[in-house]
Design a protein around this motif. Structure first.
Motif, mmCIF file in Angstrom:
data_model
loop_
_atom_site.group_PDB
_atom_site.id
_atom_site.type_symbol
_atom_site.label_atom_id
_atom_site.label_comp_id
_atom_site.label_asym_id
_atom_site.label_seq_id
_atom_site.Cartn_x
_atom_site.Cartn_y
_atom_site.Cartn_z
ATOM 1 N N GLN A 141 3.148 1.714 -2.281
ATOM 2 C CA GLN A 141 3.575 1.934 -3.661
ATOM 3 C C GLN A 141 2.795 3.094 -4.275
ATOM 4 O OE1 GLN A 141 3.816 -1.561 -6.070
ATOM 5 N NE2 GLN A 141 4.709 -2.787 -4.434
ATOM 6 N N ARG A 142 3.434 3.779 -5.163
ATOM 7 C CA ARG A 142 2.882 4.982 -5.787
ATOM 8 C C ARG A 142 1.544 4.708 -6.483
ATOM 9 N NH1 ARG A 142 3.327 5.975 -10.843
ATOM 10 N NH2 ARG A 142 5.108 4.596 -11.093
ATOM 11 N N ASN A 143 1.401 3.581 -7.124
ATOM 12 C CA ASN A 143 0.196 3.305 -7.908
ATOM 13 C C ASN A 143 -0.838 2.464 -7.152
ATOM 14 O OD1 ASN A 143 1.787 1.041 -7.935
ATOM 15 N ND2 ASN A 143 1.450 0.554 -10.078
ATOM 16 N N TRP A 144 -0.719 2.391 -5.841
ATOM 17 C CA TRP A 144 -1.700 1.646 -5.037
ATOM 18 C C TRP A 144 -3.042 2.325 -5.112
ATOM 19 C CZ3 TRP A 144 -2.758 -2.687 -2.508
ATOM 20 C CH2 TRP A 144 -3.784 -2.682 -1.574
ATOM 21 N N ASP B 162 -4.165 0.992 -7.974
ATOM 22 C CA ASP B 162 -4.396 0.934 -9.423
ATOM 23 C C ASP B 162 -3.220 0.292 -10.141
ATOM 24 O OD1 ASP B 162 -6.878 2.274 -9.199
ATOM 25 O OD2 ASP B 162 -5.810 4.173 -9.037
ATOM 26 N N PHE B 163 -3.054 -1.009 -9.912
ATOM 27 C CA PHE B 163 -1.942 -1.728 -10.526
ATOM 28 C C PHE B 163 -2.247 -2.055 -11.980
ATOM 29 C CE2 PHE B 163 -1.634 -3.066 -6.020
ATOM 30 C CZ PHE B 163 -0.450 -2.420 -5.740
ATOM 31 N N GLU B 164 -1.206 -2.145 -12.772
ATOM 32 C CA GLU B 164 -1.328 -2.576 -14.156
ATOM 33 C C GLU B 164 -0.773 -3.985 -14.266
ATOM 34 O OE1 GLU B 164 0.570 0.183 -16.756
ATOM 35 O OE2 GLU B 164 -0.385 1.903 -15.801
ATOM 36 N N ARG B 165 -1.361 -4.780 -15.129
ATOM 37 C CA ARG B 165 -0.875 -6.143 -15.310
ATOM 38 C C ARG B 165 -0.839 -6.473 -16.802
ATOM 39 N NH1 ARG B 165 -5.779 -5.940 -13.304
ATOM 40 N NH2 ARG B 165 -7.489 -6.852 -14.419
ATOM 41 N N TRP C 223 0.817 -1.215 0.000
ATOM 42 C CA TRP C 223 0.000 0.000 0.000
ATOM 43 C C TRP C 223 0.858 1.275 0.000
ATOM 44 C CZ3 TRP C 223 0.247 -3.282 4.231
ATOM 45 C CH2 TRP C 223 0.902 -2.789 5.345
#
Length: 57
Positions: free
Chosen positions: A6-9, A11-14, A4
Protein backbone atom coordinates in the motif's frame (compact mmCIF):
# COMPACT_ATOMS: atom_id res chain seq x y z
CA UNK A 1 -2.63 -6.48 -2.61
CA UNK A 2 -0.47 -7.13 0.41
CA UNK A 3 -0.39 -4.64 3.26
CA UNK A 4 3.21 -3.60 2.57
CA UNK A 5 2.31 -2.82 -1.04
CA UNK A 6 0.00 0.00 0.00
CA UNK A 7 1.10 3.53 -0.79
CA UNK A 8 1.09 4.70 2.84
CA UNK A 9 2.90 1.67 4.31
CA UNK A 10 3.73 1.77 7.25
CA UNK A 11 2.33 5.24 8.05
CA UNK A 12 -1.33 4.34 8.39
CA UNK A 13 -3.93 6.77 9.66
CA UNK A 14 -6.69 5.68 11.99
CA UNK A 15 -9.84 7.24 13.32
CA UNK A 16 -9.73 6.22 16.98
CA UNK A 17 -13.21 7.50 17.91
CA UNK A 18 -14.61 5.38 15.08
CA UNK A 19 -12.63 2.29 16.11
CA UNK A 20 -13.05 2.60 19.89
CA UNK A 21 -16.49 0.87 20.24
CA UNK A 22 -15.31 -2.14 18.23
CA UNK A 23 -12.02 -2.31 20.11
CA UNK A 24 -13.89 -2.21 23.43
CA UNK A 25 -16.06 -5.17 22.39
CA UNK A 26 -13.02 -7.14 21.20
CA UNK A 27 -11.24 -6.43 24.49
CA UNK A 28 -14.27 -7.67 26.46
CA UNK A 29 -14.52 -10.85 24.40
CA UNK A 30 -10.78 -11.41 24.75
CA UNK A 31 -11.13 -11.22 28.54
CA UNK A 32 -14.03 -13.65 28.53
CA UNK A 33 -12.08 -16.13 26.38
CA UNK A 34 -9.07 -15.84 28.66
CA UNK A 35 -11.23 -16.42 31.73
CA UNK A 36 -12.80 -19.52 30.21
CA UNK A 37 -9.43 -21.02 29.25
CA UNK A 38 -8.06 -20.29 32.72
CA UNK A 39 -11.07 -21.97 34.36
CA UNK A 40 -10.81 -24.97 32.03
CA UNK A 41 -7.09 -25.45 32.73
CA UNK A 42 -7.69 -25.22 36.48
CA UNK A 43 -10.48 -27.79 36.18
CA UNK A 44 -8.30 -30.16 34.14
CA UNK A 45 -5.44 -29.89 36.63
CA UNK A 46 -7.87 -30.67 39.45
CA UNK A 47 -9.07 -33.77 37.60
CA UNK A 48 -5.47 -34.90 37.13
CA UNK A 49 -4.89 -34.71 40.88
CA UNK A 50 -1.73 -32.61 40.67
CA UNK A 51 -3.40 -29.53 42.09
CA UNK A 52 -5.88 -29.12 44.94
CA UNK A 53 -9.47 -28.74 43.82
CA UNK A 54 -11.02 -25.31 43.83
CA UNK A 55 -12.10 -24.37 47.34
CA UNK A 56 -9.80 -26.91 49.04
CA UNK A 57 -6.78 -25.77 51.03
Amino acid sequence: MYIWEQRNWPDFERDEPLLRPTLNIVRLLQGRAFGKTEAASTWLLALDGDQPRIGEP
